[in-house]
Design a protein around this motif. Structure first.
Motif, short mmCIF file in Angstrom:
data_model
loop_
_atom_site.label_atom_id
_atom_site.label_comp_id
_atom_site.label_asym_id
_atom_site.label_seq_id
_atom_site.Cartn_x
_atom_site.Cartn_y
_atom_site.Cartn_z
N ALA A 146 0.78 -0.74 0.12
CA ALA A 146 -0.41 0.21 0.16
C ALA A 146 0.96 1.40 -0.23
O ALA A 146 0.82 2.53 -0.72
CB ALA A 146 -0.79 -0.07 1.00
N ALA A 147 1.59 1.43 0.71
CA ALA A 147 2.61 2.52 0.94
C ALA A 147 3.27 2.31 -0.39
O ALA A 147 3.57 3.58 -1.04
CB ALA A 147 4.19 2.21 1.71
N ALA A 148 4.02 1.75 -1.08
CA ALA A 148 4.91 2.01 -2.11
C ALA A 148 3.21 2.47 -3.81
O ALA A 148 4.42 2.98 -3.90
CB ALA A 148 5.68 0.20 -2.99
N THR A 149 2.80 1.93 -3.67
CA THR A 149 1.22 1.50 -4.51
C THR A 149 1.35 3.40 -3.78
O THR A 149 0.97 4.36 -5.31
CB THR A 149 0.01 1.41 -3.76
OG1 THR A 149 0.53 -0.05 -4.24
CG2 THR A 149 -0.89 2.15 -4.90
N MET A 150 1.05 4.40 -2.83
CA MET A 150 0.81 5.58 -3.30
C MET A 150 1.70 6.65 -3.40
O MET A 150 2.06 7.02 -3.76
CB MET A 150 0.57 5.72 -1.25
CG MET A 150 0.96 7.26 -0.74
SD MET A 150 2.56 8.03 -0.65
CE MET A 150 2.79 7.18 0.92
N GLY A 151 3.11 5.90 -3.21
CA GLY A 151 4.26 6.23 -4.29
C GLY A 151 4.11 7.37 -5.52
O GLY A 151 3.81 7.81 -5.64
N ARG A 152 3.57 5.74 -5.86
CA ARG A 152 3.58 6.06 -7.53
C ARG A 152 2.35 6.89 -8.23
O ARG A 152 2.71 7.16 -8.68
CB ARG A 152 3.72 3.90 -7.71
CG ARG A 152 4.55 3.03 -8.23
CD ARG A 152 3.68 1.99 -7.69
NE ARG A 152 3.46 1.47 -9.38
CZ ARG A 152 3.04 0.36 -10.09
NH1 ARG A 152 3.02 -0.21 -8.60
NH2 ARG A 152 3.29 -0.22 -10.78
N LEU A 153 0.87 6.46 -6.49
CA LEU A 153 -0.13 6.97 -7.59
C LEU A 153 0.40 8.84 -7.70
O LEU A 153 0.02 9.93 -7.55
CB LEU A 153 -1.40 6.87 -6.53
CG LEU A 153 -1.47 6.04 -7.25
CD1 LEU A 153 -2.94 5.10 -6.41
CD2 LEU A 153 -1.51 5.12 -8.19
N ARG A 154 1.15 9.02 -6.02
CA ARG A 154 1.35 10.64 -5.95
C ARG A 154 2.36 11.06 -6.80
O ARG A 154 2.30 12.15 -6.88
CB ARG A 154 2.22 10.21 -4.62
CG ARG A 154 2.85 12.09 -4.07
CD ARG A 154 3.40 11.98 -2.89
NE ARG A 154 3.62 13.28 -2.00
CZ ARG A 154 5.11 13.37 -2.88
NH1 ARG A 154 6.48 12.65 -2.48
NH2 ARG A 154 5.26 14.73 -1.88
N THR A 155 4.02 10.58 -7.19
CA THR A 155 4.28 10.44 -8.34
C THR A 155 3.69 11.04 -9.30
O THR A 155 3.99 12.25 -10.49
CB THR A 155 5.76 10.01 -9.02
OG1 THR A 155 5.95 9.42 -7.40
CG2 THR A 155 6.01 9.82 -10.48
N ALA A 156 2.60 9.64 -9.97
CA ALA A 156 1.84 10.32 -11.26
C ALA A 156 1.11 10.87 -11.54
O ALA A 156 0.75 12.39 -11.77
CB ALA A 156 0.65 9.17 -11.56
#
Length: 888
Positions: free
Chosen positions: A585-595
Motif C-alpha cells: 500500500a505504501a509503495a502504491t501510494m508513492g506511485r500514485l503521488r508521482t503520477a
C-alpha cells in the motif's frame, strides 16, 4: 385413489403399537358403517324405482278405465273435457304428468297446455296394440318411470291412450326422509367405536410405553446381548428382595453361583456389605466396597413405588470396577489441568501484534496458575523488529508479574548483563530449558549478583525454570518462572509445561517482531514518499497532519496528501487513499503521488487529471493481474483541487473520496456537495468537477476516512462530529488541525489519518490586474502602456521593458492566430506572472526562424526572456503564461 391409499399407508405406519391398533380399529368401524349406509341407500333406490313403476302403471290403467274417459274420447273436443279432469287426477295421484292422447300419440291433455296437440315422446306402439308399456327415461328432472295404458271401447278397439309418469326421486321420498336418521345412527356408531378404540389404545400405550413394533422387537432381541456385554455389573432386585436379573459382569465381580437368580440376596453368598445394601433397598451413589483386591463402586436406585402403594419396591444396582481408575485418577486430573492451562494460554497470549504486550500477557497468564513470579527478557534488537543477537548476555526485562511487588528480582525496563553461567544465558545460547530445582544450593546461578541471589533465597524463592523463547529456529529471549509460595520445587513435568507455554508465546512474539519490522519499514517508506515540507506559495496558508495506523491493529496504509504550486499563483491540493495496508500500500501510494505530480505539471483540470489517473491505474492493474503475487491497485481514491487566489475559485473533483469541508470566515461549516466519481481503476466512468467560490479567510479541509470512521462509530457520526468541531475550532490552520485531531482521532487508530487545512488568501488589485483586449492590432500599444504604468506602480520599472516585450509578442499572436475573447493578466507573486488568454484551443509552437524569415521569432524571444512559460487549457480556450524572476 393413489393419494388416498398413500395417506392410508402413512397413517398405518404410525410408530407405536398403540397408535397402529387405534388406527386399525377406527378404520374397520368406519368401513362397516360406510358399508351399512351404502347398502341402505342402494335398497332405498331400488324400492323407489319399484314404487314409481307400480304407481305409474296403476294411475295410467285407472284413468284409462275411469268413467267418462271413453265418452270424452268419442266426443268432438276431447281436450276440453279431459284436460281439467286429467290435471285433477294427476295432482290427486301424486304423479308428475298424466297425458291422454289419441292412438297415434296426439296429445289431448298435458300439464303444459302449450303441448296439447303435439305428439307424445315415448314408446306407444305396444299400448296402441292393446297392451301396457312401462319404460325408464332420464330427463331434465332425473330418472323417471313412464307407463302407457290403452283406452278401449266395448268392442275392444283402442280409441285412445293414457300415459302417466313419476320420477324415481318422488317415489323414493320416504327413503330420503329417513336418510338423516340413518346418518345420525351411523355417526353415533362410529363415535362409540372410536371411543372404544381410544380406550383400548390408551391401555396398550401404557403397557408398551409407546414403543413401535420394530422397536419392541429390537429391544427384546438386543436385551440379553447388551445386558451381558456391558463392562458394568447390573442387578435387579424385586420388592421381596430376591435377585430377578443379573448380568455376566455382576456375576464376575461378586463371584455369584449359577443358581443365584431367583434367590433372596442374603442367601446367595455374596459380599456381606453389598448384600446388606441390596437387602435394604436404600439409594447409593458410587459407594465403594472392597471385594478381595478390587474396589467396586456401587450405585442403587429404586425402580418405582410398589403396585399396592405400600411397602418396599424393587431396585436396580450397578457395579463398576474402579481399581485401575483410582490409580490413574490423580495423574489424569493433573494432566487435564495442564491441558486446560495450555489451551487457555493459546486463547489469552498473543492477542495483539505487539512484542511487549505479548510478553506481558505470558507473564500475567502464568501467575499464579503455574508460577509465583514470571520475568521475560529480550534483546533490544527484537523490540525494534530486528533479528536477535547470537548471544544472550545483554537483555532487557520487558515483562514482570508476581504475587508480590517487593521481590528482589530486577524490575521491568532494566537492561541486564547476564553472566554466561547463569540459567538465562545458558538457555539463550543453547536453546534448551534450564531447571534449577533448588536455588538454595547455589549451583552457579548466583554468580550474576551474589548479594541479590542471597536476598532472593531469603525472600523465599526456591525454584526456577529458564525457558528460551524460540520460534522458527531463532531464539529471541528467555522467560523465567520462579516459585516461592508453593513448597514443591519445579520438576520435569513442570519443565514440559513451561516449554509448552513459552513455545506458544514465542510464535506470537516472533510474529509481532516481524510485523514490527515490516511496520517500521512501511512507515519509513511512506514518510520518505510523503512531502517533508510544504512548498513556497502565497495562495494558501496550509497546515497538515499525517498519522500511520498503530502496529498490530491496521498497519501502515496508503493515505497521502500533497500541495503542488501551479502556474499563475495557483495551488493544487491532493488527498488520496489506497485500500489496504503494508509495504504494498505504501509503495502504491508513492506511485500514485508521482503520477499526480506528473499530470499536475501538464496543468490539467481536476476532472481531466482524475481521468488520466484512472486510465493509469487500469493499465497498472492489467499488467499486475498477469502476476499472481502482486495485488491490484483497484480501490484507490483521490481528491484533487485547484485554488486560484486572483479569482477566488477552487475547482474540485473527486474519485471515490470523501468530499471536502468548507469553513467560511463567519464560522459556518459546509459540505459543498462535490459530485462523487468512482474510485480509480474502475475505468470508463466520467468524473465531474465543481467550482467553489471562496471568500478570503475561508478554510478548505481535506481528510481521509481514517479520521471520521472507526469501529466504534459509523462514518455519518464521524462527519457530524467533524462539522461540530470545525464550527468551534477557529484560529489559524495549525490550531484547527490540532482541535480536529483531539476530537476525532481514536486512541489507537486502525487506519492511516491524513488531514489538510488550507486557509485561502486573495491577490487583490495591488498584486493582480487584468485587461480585456479587442482583436485589433492597435490595442497592443495600449496594453504595453498599461503594463508599463502598472510595473512602475509596483516598483518594477526595471522589469517593465522585458514585460512589455513579452506581452507584445503574446498579445500580437493572440490577435493574429487566435480568437476572442482575449484578455491579459499581470500577477505579482513570488515571481512576475504574465497571462494572455484567448478563445482558441490551438497551442503555440516554438520554432527558430531563419535569417530570411520575417516572423517566427516571437515565442523564441519569450522563452529567452522568461524564466518559465507554458500553456494551459480552459473551458473557453487557452492561457499562455510566463514567469519572470523578481529582483527581491
Amino acid at each position: 385413489m393413489a393419494g388416498l391409499f398413500g395417506r392410508l399407508r402413512s397413517v398405518m405406519s404410525a410408530r407405536t403399537v398403540a397408535s397402529q391398533v387405534f388406527v386399525l380399529q377406527v378404520t374397520v368401524a368406519l368401513l362397516l358403517v360406510a358399508a351399512a349406509v351404502a347398502a341402505v341407500l342402494v335398497q332405498a333406490r331400488s324400492d323407489g324405482e319399484r314404487e314409481a313403476r307400480n304407481r305409474s302403471v296403476a294411475v295410467a290403467q285407472t284413468y284409462a278405465t275411469a268413467p267418462g274417459t271413453r265418452e270424452a274420447l268419442r266426443g268432438p273436443d276431447p281436450s276440453a273435457v279431459l284436460q281439467r279432469k286429467a290435471e285433477a287426477a294427476r295432482k290427486s295421484s301424486g304423479v308428475d304428468f298424466l297425458v291422454v292422447m289419441a292412438p297415434d300419440g296426439t296429445r289431448y291433455t298435458h300439464p303444459n297446455p302449450d303441448e296439447i296437440g303435439k305428439k307424445y315422446i315415448g314408446t306407444i306402439a305396444p299400448a296402441a296394440a292393446g297392451g301396457t308399456v312401462t319404460e325408464t327415461v332420464t330427463g331434465t328432472l332425473g330418472p323417471s318411470i313412464r307407463s302407457v295404458a290403452p283406452v278401449t271401447d266395448a268392442n275392444g278397439e283402442v280409441i285412445g291412450l293414457v300415459a302417466a309418469g313419476i320420477t324415481v326421486e318422488r317415489a323414493g321420498g320416504a327413503a330420503q326422509d329417513q336418510l338423516p336418521v340413518l346418518l345420525g345412527a351411523a355417526a353415533f356408531a362410529l363415535i362409540v367405536a372410536t371411543s372404544g378404540a381410544a380406550l383400548i389404545s390408551r391401555r396398550l400405550r401404557h403397557q408398551t410405553h409407546g414403543l413401535g413394533p420394530a422397536e419392541m422387537t429390537r429391544m427384546y432381541e438386543h436385551h440379553d446381548a447388551v445386558l451381558h456385554a456391558v463392562r458394568e455389573g447390573v442387578l435387579i432386585v424385586d420388592e421381596d428382595r430376591r435377585l430377578v436379573l443379573v448380568n455376566d459382569e455382576a456375576r464376575r465381580l461378586l463371584a455369584l453361583p449359577p443358581d443365584a437368580q431367583g434367590r433372596p440376596v442374603r442367601d446367595i453368598g455374596m459380599d456381606p456389605g453389598i448384600a446388606r445394601l441390596l437387602a435394604s433397598g436404600r439409594p447409593a451413589s458410587d459407594e465403594v466396597h472392597v471385594i478381595g483386591h478390587q474396589l467396586v463402586a456401587v450405585n442403587q436406585r429404586a425402580m418405582g413405588p410398589p403396585a399396592d402403594g405400600s411397602g418396599p419396591c424393587g431396585t436396580v444396582a450397578t457395579l463398576r470396577d474402579t481399581t485401575e481408575l483410582r490409580a490413574l485418577s490423580g495423574r489424569a486430573d493433573t494432566a487435564q489441568g495442564r491441558l486446560r492451562l495450555v489451551y487457555d494460554a493459546g486463547m489469552r497470549i498473543g492477542t495483539t501484534l505487539d512484542v511487549v504486550r505479548t510478553s506481558q500477557e505470558l507473564a500475567d497468564f502464568a501467575v499464579p496458575r503455574f508460577a509465583d513470579f514470571v520475568t521475560v527478557d529480550l534483546p533490544d534488537p527484537v523490540l525494534s523488529g530486528e533479528e536477535p543477537v547470537d548471544t544472550g548476555t545483554d537483555m532487557r526485562r520487558i515483562a514482570f508479574t508476581g504475587v508480590r511487588h517487593d521481590t528482589p528480582l530486577y524490575p521491568s525496563g532494566r537492561l541486564i548483563h547476564f553472566v554466561s553461567t547463569t540459567p538465562q544465558a545458558v538457555a539463550y545460547a543453547r536453546g534448551k530449558t534450564v531447571l534449577e530445582a533448588d536455588l538454595a544450593a547455589f549451583s552457579g546461578w548466583q554468580e550474576q549478583e551474589p548479594a541479590r541471589a542471597r536476598r532472593l533465597v531469603g525472600y523465599g524463592i526456591h525454584s526456577m525454570i529458564a525457558a528460551p523463547l524460540r520460534a522458527r529456529g531463532v531464539t529471541m529471549g528467555v522467560a523465567t518462572f520462579w516459585r516461592s509460595q508453593k513448597p514443591e520445587p519445579f520438576d520435569d513435568d513442570d519443565v514440559s509445561l513451561a516449554e509448552e507455554l513459552v513455545a506458544r508465546a514465542a510464535v506470537n512474539i516472533d510474529n509481532a517482531r516481524r510485523y514490527t519490522r515490516e511496520h517500521s519499514m512501511a512507515v519509513a517508506l511512506q514518510r520518505s514518499l510523503l512531502p517533508r515540507g510544504l512548498p513556497e506559495q502565497t495562495a494558501l496558508d496550509v497546515a497538515y497532519h499525517y498519522l500511520p495506523a498503530q502496529a498490530g491493529l491496521g498497519g501502515v496504509g496508503g493515505d497521502w496528501f500533497d500541495v503542488i504550486p501551479l502556474p499563475g499563483a495557483r495551488v493544487a491540493l491532493v488527498v488520496g487513499d489506497v485500500v489496504g495496508h503494508g509495504l504494498h500500500a505504501a509503495a502504491t501510494m508513492g506511485r500514485l503521488r508521482t503520477a499526480v505530480h506528473n499530470f499536475a505539471s501538464l496543468d490539467l483540470p481536476p476532472d481531466e487529471l482524475l481521468w488520466h489517473m484512472d486510465e493509469l491505474v487500469s493499465r497498472i492493474d492489467q499488467d499486475e493481474d498477469t502476476d499472481g503475487a502482486v495485488t491490484a491497485l483497484t480501490g484507490a481514491t483521490c481528491l484533487y483541487a485547484i485554488y486560484d487566489p486572483t479569482s477566488r475559485v477552487c475547482t474540485v473533483a473527486r474519485a471515490g473520496h470523501l468530499e471536502p469541508v468548507i469553513v467560511h470566515p463567519d464560522g459556518e461549516v459546509e459540505f459543498p456537495g462535490v459530485p462523487a466519481g468512482p474510485p480509480l481503476g474502475l475505468g470508463g466512468l466520467p468524473f465531474e468537477s465543481s467550482d467553489l467560490h471562496l471568500s478570503e479567510g475561508s478554510s478548505l479541509v481535506l481528510y481521509t476516512d481514517g479520521l471520521v470512521e472507526d469501529r466504534h462509530r459509523d462514518i455519518d457520526e464521524g462527519l457530524e462530529l467533524l462539522r461540530g468541531t470545525l464550527a468551534h475550532a477557529g484560529g489559524p490552520p495549525e490550531e484547527t488541525c490540532r482541535a480536529v485531531l483531539e476530537a476525532l482521532l481514536p486512541e489507537r487508530p486502525r487506519d492511516d489519518v491524513a488531514l489538510v487545512v488550507a486557509r485561502t488568501r486573495v491577490l487583490d488589485g495591488n498584486r493582480a490586474v487584468s485587461w480585456d483586449v479587442p482583436a485589433d492590432p492597435s490595442e497592443v500599444a495600449r496594453i504595453r502602456a498599461e503594463a508599463a504604468r502598472t510595473m512602475d506602480e509596483w516598483g518594477l520599472a526595471e522589469e517593465a521593458f522585458t514585460t512589455e516585450l513579452i506581452l507584445s509578442e503574446l498579445v500580437t499572436n493572440a490577435i493574429r492566430h487566435a480568437g476572442e475573447p482575449i484578455a491579459v493578466r499581470l500577477i505579482r507573486d513570488r515571481s512576475l506572472i504574465c497571462e494572455v488568454s484567448d478563445g482558441s484551443s490551438t497551442a503555440p509552437h516554438l520554432r527558430r526562424a531563419t535569417t530570411t524569415d520575417e516572423g517566427g521569432r516571437g515565442l523564441f524571444l519569450v522563452s529567452q526572456f522568461a524564466e518559465r512559460w507554458g500553456t494551459r487549457y480552459t473551458g473557453s480556450g487557452k492561457v499562455i503564461w510566463t514567469e519572470q524572476p523578481l529582483p527581491w
